[in-house]
Design a protein around this motif. Structure first.
Motif, PDB file in Angstrom:
ATOM      1  N   MET A  32       0.879  -1.167   0.000  1.00 35.87           N
ATOM      2  CA  MET A  32       0.000   0.000   0.000  1.00 35.87           C
ATOM      3  C   MET A  32       0.913   1.213   0.000  1.00 35.87           C
ATOM      4  O   MET A  32       1.739   1.374   0.898  1.00 35.87           O
ATOM      5  N   LEU A  33       0.776   2.048  -1.014  1.00 33.37           N
ATOM      6  CA  LEU A  33       1.564   3.270  -1.144  1.00 33.37           C
ATOM      7  C   LEU A  33       0.758   4.425  -0.566  1.00 33.37           C
ATOM      8  O   LEU A  33      -0.408   4.603  -0.916  1.00 33.37           O
ATOM      9  N   ILE A  34       1.374   5.198   0.323  1.00 28.96           N
ATOM     10  CA  ILE A  34       0.675   6.313   0.972  1.00 28.96           C
ATOM     11  C   ILE A  34       1.465   7.603   0.829  1.00 28.96           C
ATOM     12  O   ILE A  34       2.640   7.673   1.185  1.00 28.96           O
ATOM     13  N   THR A  47       0.088  13.612  -7.265  1.00 24.56           N
ATOM     14  CA  THR A  47       0.444  12.519  -6.376  1.00 24.56           C
ATOM     15  C   THR A  47       0.867  11.311  -7.202  1.00 24.56           C
ATOM     16  O   THR A  47       0.577  11.258  -8.398  1.00 24.56           O
ATOM     17  N   ILE A  48       1.544  10.381  -6.599  1.00 22.77           N
ATOM     18  CA  ILE A  48       1.927   9.159  -7.306  1.00 22.77           C
ATOM     19  C   ILE A  48       0.662   8.380  -7.628  1.00 22.77           C
ATOM     20  O   ILE A  48      -0.203   8.189  -6.760  1.00 22.77           O
ATOM     21  N   HIS A  49       0.567   7.950  -8.860  1.00 19.77           N
ATOM     22  CA  HIS A  49      -0.625   7.223  -9.316  1.00 19.77           C
ATOM     23  C   HIS A  49      -0.884   6.007  -8.430  1.00 19.77           C
ATOM     24  O   HIS A  49       0.011   5.205  -8.187  1.00 19.77           O
ATOM     25  N   GLY A  50      -2.102   5.920  -7.922  1.00 11.27           N
ATOM     26  CA  GLY A  50      -2.500   4.787  -7.103  1.00 11.27           C
ATOM     27  C   GLY A  50      -2.248   4.939  -5.614  1.00 11.27           C
ATOM     28  O   GLY A  50      -2.629   4.064  -4.837  1.00 11.27           O
ATOM     29  N   ALA A  51      -1.620   6.028  -5.205  1.00  8.98           N
ATOM     30  CA  ALA A  51      -1.310   6.223  -3.786  1.00  8.98           C
ATOM     31  C   ALA A  51      -2.554   6.650  -3.008  1.00  8.98           C
ATOM     32  O   ALA A  51      -3.366   7.432  -3.492  1.00  8.98           O
ATOM     33  N   ILE A  72       3.659  -1.281   3.914  1.00 12.61           N
ATOM     34  CA  ILE A  72       3.278   0.113   3.684  1.00 12.61           C
ATOM     35  C   ILE A  72       4.499   0.874   3.175  1.00 12.61           C
ATOM     36  O   ILE A  72       5.562   0.856   3.800  1.00 12.61           O
ATOM     37  N   ILE A  73       4.320   1.535   2.028  1.00 15.86           N
ATOM     38  CA  ILE A  73       5.374   2.357   1.435  1.00 15.86           C
ATOM     39  C   ILE A  73       4.928   3.814   1.561  1.00 15.86           C
ATOM     40  O   ILE A  73       3.871   4.187   1.054  1.00 15.86           O
ATOM     41  N   LEU A  74       5.718   4.613   2.253  1.00 11.29           N
ATOM     42  CA  LEU A  74       5.387   6.012   2.503  1.00 11.29           C
ATOM     43  C   LEU A  74       6.271   6.930   1.673  1.00 11.29           C
ATOM     44  O   LEU A  74       7.440   6.631   1.451  1.00 11.29           O
ATOM     45  N   PHE A 113       7.775   8.501 -13.779  1.00  9.82           N
ATOM     46  CA  PHE A 113       6.862   7.424 -13.404  1.00  9.82           C
ATOM     47  C   PHE A 113       5.448   8.019 -13.305  1.00  9.82           C
ATOM     48  O   PHE A 113       5.285   9.228 -13.173  1.00  9.82           O
ATOM     49  N   PRO A 114       4.406   7.193 -13.337  1.00 11.71           N
ATOM     50  CA  PRO A 114       3.029   7.687 -13.405  1.00 11.71           C
ATOM     51  C   PRO A 114       2.580   8.481 -12.181  1.00 11.71           C
ATOM     52  O   PRO A 114       2.795   8.067 -11.041  1.00 11.71           O
ATOM     53  N   VAL A 115       1.952   9.618 -12.451  1.00 15.91           N
ATOM     54  CA  VAL A 115       1.379  10.467 -11.413  1.00 15.91           C
ATOM     55  C   VAL A 115      -0.087  10.738 -11.749  1.00 15.91           C
ATOM     56  O   VAL A 115      -0.527  10.507 -12.876  1.00 15.91           O
ATOM     57  N   SER A 116      -0.823  11.219 -10.759  1.00 21.20           N
ATOM     58  CA  SER A 116      -2.210  11.623 -10.930  1.00 21.20           C
ATOM     59  C   SER A 116      -2.353  13.048 -10.434  1.00 21.20           C
ATOM     60  O   SER A 116      -1.659  13.459  -9.511  1.00 21.20           O
TER      61      SER A 116
END
Length: 130
Positions: A32-34, A47-51, A72-74, A113-116
């Motif tokens: 889980m990326l936060i 933000t990083i895509h999918g975070a 958990i990846i912060l 890398f993908p961002v949103s």
């Protein structure tokens, strides 16, 4: 602590953007990326895509949103920011498996890398709490 112990501890506590991309593609349900950045919404709109977005200042009140069965990846702003480290400490004290994404969103974007981009309905609070 000798140099070997230091580097082993550092590798245990961090993951590079490249390693995270590779690992999350191989096993997407493991992580889980936060995004734990604090600060005004207008500077946090990418933000990083999918975070998931859980600002560090809200983290203690939102622990129930974080699964204990995932790693958990912060991430925060960049290599000079310690917001992710503060968030990691809270999560580790509460029994989570945690790593910090090295370089934060700055390194992620530098690697293209993908961002949103957040929309108005996902507006974030403006108070920094830094």
């Amino acid at each position: 602590m000798n140099a070997l112990d230091y580097f082993n501890a550092r590798l245990e506590a961090t993951i590079s953007p490249m390693d995270y991309m590779k690992a999350s593609k191989a096993d997407p349900n493991k992580y889980m990326l936060i995004d734990v950045r604090n600060g005004p919404a207008h500077v946090r709109n990418v933000t990083i895509h999918g975070a998931a977005i859980i600002p560090q200042q809200e983290l203690a009140d939102r622990l129930s949103e974080i699964p204990k069965d995932k790693e958990i990846i912060l991430y925060c702003w960049d290599v000079w920011c310690n917001t992710a480290a503060k968030a990691a400490k809270v999560l580790l004290e509460n029994g989570f498996k945690v790593k910090e994404l090295t370089g934060g969103i700055t390194a992620w974007k530098e690697l293209d890398f993908p961002v949103s981009t957040l929309t108005e309905e996902k507006a974030l609070p403006d108070d920094c709490g830094c």
